[in-house]
Design an enzyme around this catalytic site. Structure first.
Site, PDB file in Angstrom:
ATOM      1  N   GLY A  14       0.823  -1.216   0.000  1.00 19.08           N
ATOM      2  CA  GLY A  14       0.000   0.000   0.000  1.00 19.08           C
ATOM      3  C   GLY A  14       0.849   1.255   0.000  1.00 19.08           C
ATOM      4  N   GLU A  61      -1.562  -8.898  -4.811  1.00 11.73           N
ATOM      5  CA  GLU A  61      -0.304  -9.325  -5.426  1.00 11.73           C
ATOM      6  C   GLU A  61       0.297  -8.266  -6.341  1.00 11.73           C
ATOM      7  OE1 GLU A  61      -0.925 -12.162  -8.882  1.00 11.73           O
ATOM      8  OE2 GLU A  61      -2.758 -12.520  -7.752  1.00 11.73           O
ATOM      9  N   ASN A  66       0.235  -4.915  -6.037  1.00 20.22           N
ATOM     10  CA  ASN A  66       0.933  -3.938  -5.204  1.00 20.22           C
ATOM     11  C   ASN A  66       2.246  -4.505  -4.677  1.00 20.22           C
ATOM     12  OD1 ASN A  66      -1.180  -2.213  -5.594  1.00 20.22           O
ATOM     13  ND2 ASN A  66      -1.991  -2.343  -3.518  1.00 20.22           N
ATOM     14  N   ALA A  94       0.577  -2.170   8.807  1.00 18.66           N
ATOM     15  CA  ALA A  94      -0.096  -1.142   8.001  1.00 18.66           C
ATOM     16  C   ALA A  94      -1.296  -1.697   7.249  1.00 18.66           C
ATOM     17  CB  ALA A  94       0.893  -0.519   7.007  1.00 18.66           C
ATOM     18  N   LYS A 112      -8.944   9.448  12.592  1.00 17.98           N
ATOM     19  CA  LYS A 112     -10.380   9.108  12.591  1.00 17.98           C
ATOM     20  C   LYS A 112     -10.757   8.201  13.756  1.00 17.98           C
ATOM     21  CE  LYS A 112     -10.660   9.797   7.620  1.00 17.98           C
ATOM     22  NZ  LYS A 112      -9.342  10.447   7.554  1.00 17.98           N
ATOM     23  N   VAL A 133      -2.654  11.692   4.142  1.00 16.94           N
ATOM     24  CA  VAL A 133      -1.363  11.814   3.466  1.00 16.94           C
ATOM     25  C   VAL A 133      -1.590  12.124   1.992  1.00 16.94           C
ATOM     26  CG1 VAL A 133       0.061  10.438   5.026  1.00 16.94           C
ATOM     27  CG2 VAL A 133      -1.285   9.285   3.305  1.00 16.94           C
TER      28      VAL A 133
END
Length: 618
Positions: free
Chosen positions: A298, A323, A325, A370, A416, A454
């Site tokens: 990611g 796969e 990524n 992550a 959040k 981001v």
């Protein structure tokens, strides 16, 4: 082609040789004429005879010295200070040797002759060498006067001067410099390469309209982000295309030229300098360690992998369910770090056996977790999946880490999670509670790092705005007052890594995201930076808050309080006390509910996270 080029080269050198021979003759006799104020009849005949008889020696000395000083080898179209110095030294050396040989041959000439001869020879040689460059640049300037792109340069320093010089001297440039802007009062009203410094930044809009400027180039590599933001906001009102130099390092490396210009990015509008951390001193704990990154393909996970890979881990394990990524970051790191021991594994954090097997097999020392579902509106529609992936994926990964002696477990959380109004935020708050509880009962140091949006990440608003502008609009903003905290991916990840170094276990680290940015202003500026007028060319449309979305994001719960770390941009939230036994009973009930696809997930989340208030659809 080679023969033609050589022929031209020989012709040019022959011309220079012939010219220099004539120049020596002229400077010798003109030196005498100058001594006698151009009264030829007053010059004694023996002086003329001396010069005439010595002429072959003078020519031979001059041509030899000019050859030694490479005056027949330089590309005079690009001649500069170095070539000028060579001409002066060679000419004076020639005049000195001519004088010396005249004395050796006992030929008498006036003493002033030596000085006049030297200066005349310098002048004649300069004319021959620089006349071509002068004519060439004059031709270019005349050619560039017809260029269609009128340009304003902001910055009258070294970078601006270099950019102006390159644009003016290029046959291939389509630009024409019309004005220079600089805030230094001492430069205002003066000229750089024939172009006037029209004033400070307050004159940008006026001169852009007056001179019909098409493009504004910000050539201030040393300026901070706040200064760039202010200039961009002013220049954005002109509807001109904006470009800028990337940074100060370009000046240091001597890389300032037109090719280094880039379009002004929306990051320039954050109004702050990039966050920098001393990664080399912080990542000592990564070196020679086995590091596992879940969700490693990611946007956040892949940047974690990049920064970790640069600090020589013993092994980097990239774990991701997608796969494509995972493959992309794998290929990038193979090229960038060919000696890196890297392992790419495909799987889901929801798979208990898969996670246990990975930890039992590879025994990672450090885990960066992550992997998560992060898209707020989508998770509102599929809350069970958010719970399965975020809550129980974290639980299973953390448990496997604890059971297999992982030293440090860092979970990526979000703003959040504070007073959540959506399922995603509520699940992330539960994840924080899980790792804080695990930290009490296992040797592994469990921590969470919480930050906001981001720029450039998957699902970021900026790529969406760009696509909408390319399509001709409208640009959709959910609410005119909505604000968000922004940080670049490398900034966020570098702070995550530093927070990991500070971790003692049980902390929730909160990153200082700087000043919040109004999304409406971001949209307007992006439209202007793309060369369009807001509303006239590209319309902004308000669509209403999406499911689970709130106007203002928060980084800290009211009950938590904060403690500072060595890095002023990283704070530690005080853990909130809760009934751990009740918490795990509720988690088990939640697990059973989502596995059976029950419809009361939000009610169960509210019981676990008292600060969670689902947003009611209007």
């Amino acid at each position: 082609m080679k023969k033609i080029i050589n022929y031209k080269l020989v012709t040019r050198r022959a011309f220079l040789l012939a010219y220099d021979m004539i120049a020596v003759c002229c400077s010798n006799f003109l030196a005498l004429l100058l001594r006698y104020e151009f009264q030829l009849d007053d010059i004694p005949g023996y002086f003329i005879d001396a010069i005439w008889d010595h002429l072959p020696v003078s020519i031979g000395i001059t041509l030899a010295l000019f050859y030694l000083f490479r005056l027949y080898h330089s590309l005079w179209a690009y001649a500069g200070v170095s070539e000028m110095q060579n001409i002066i030294v060679a000419s004076f050396a020639s005049a000195a040797l001519q004088g010396l040989t005249l004395l050796i041959f006992d030929r008498d000439v006036p003493k002033s002759y030596y000085f006049f001869n030297a200066f005349l020879l310098v002048g004649a040689t300069m004319i021959s060498r620089f006349a071509y460059r002068f004519a060439r640049e004059k031709r270019r300037r005349l050619h560039n006067k017809n260029n269609g792109v009128a340009v304003m340069i902001v910055g009258a320093g070294d970078a601006g001067n270099t950019i102006i010089k390159e644009i003016n001297s290029s046959y291939f440039s389509t630009m024409r410099i019309r004005a220079i802007i600089d805030d230094d009062p001492q430069k205002q009203g003066r000229y750089i390469q024939g172009i006037k410094v029209a004033g400070g930044r307050d004159k940008i809009i006026e001169n852009a309209a007056l001179l019909g400027i098409d493009e504004i180039i910000i050539a201030i590599p040393s300026a901070g982000r706040r200064t760039i933001k202010e200039i961009v906001e002013i220049a954005g009102q002109t509807n001109c295309k904006l470009r800028t130099l990337p940074g100060m390092y370009q000046l240091v490396n001597g890389e300032v030229d037109v090719s280094k210009l880039r379009d002004v990015d929306v990051e320039d509008l954050l109004g702050r300098d990039p966050i920098k951390v001393d990664i080399d001193s912080i990542l000592g704990y990564v070196k020679d360690k086995t590091v596992l990154v879940t969700g490693g393909g990611g946007s956040i996970g892949s940047e974690l992998c990049r920064q970790i890979a640069s600090h020589r881990p013993r092994q980097l394990i990239i774990f991701d369910i997608y796969e494509n990524n995972a493959y992309e970051i794998q290929q990038e790191l193979i090229l960038g770090y060919p000696d890196l021991d890297m392992l790419v594994l495909i799987g889901s954090v929801r798979n208990t056996k898969r996670m246990n097997t990975i930890f039992e097999t590879y025994h990672p020392d450090i885990v960066y977790h992550a992997a998560a579902h992060k898209h707020v509106p989508l998770m509102e529609v599929s809350p069970d999946e958010a719970v399965k992936n975020n809550v129980f994926g974290t639980w299973k990964t953390a448990h496997a880490a604890a059971m297999n002696g992982v030293r440090k477990f860092v979970m990526i959380s979000t703003d959040k999670a504070v007073n959540p109004t959506n399922v995603m935020g509520a699940t992330k708050r539960i994840c924080e509670m899980i790792i804080q509880t695990f930290n009490k009962y296992y040797d592994t140091e469990f921590v969470a790092v919480r930050f906001g949006n981001v720029l450039g990440s998957n699902g970021s608003v900026i790529p969406l705005f760009r696509k909408q502008i390319e399509a001709g609009g409208p640009v959709t903003v959910t609410h005119p007052e909505i604000i968000r905290y922004f940080m670049t991916i490398p900034e966020a990840v570098s702070l995550v890594l530093q927070a990991g170094a500070y971790a003692k276990g049980g902390e929730i680290f909160i990153l200082d995201m700087g000043e919040p940015v109004k999304i409406l202003d971001l949209a307007k500026n992006l439209i202007r930076l793309s060369g369009y007028k807001v509303d006239d060319d590209i319309r902004i449309e308000f669509t209403g808050l999406r499911p689970g979305e709130k106007l203002y994001e928060e980084l800290l719960m009211n009950e938590e309080g904060m403690k500072e770390t060595e890095n002023k941009l990283i704070h530690i939230g005080k853990p909130i006390e809760f009934d751990e036994r009740k918490f795990f009973i509720q988690l088990n009930e939640l697990k059973e509910a989502v596995e059976n696809e029950q419809m009361d997930v939000r009610e169960r989340l509210m019981k676990i996270v008292p600060t969670y208030t689902p947003m009611v659809k209007e």
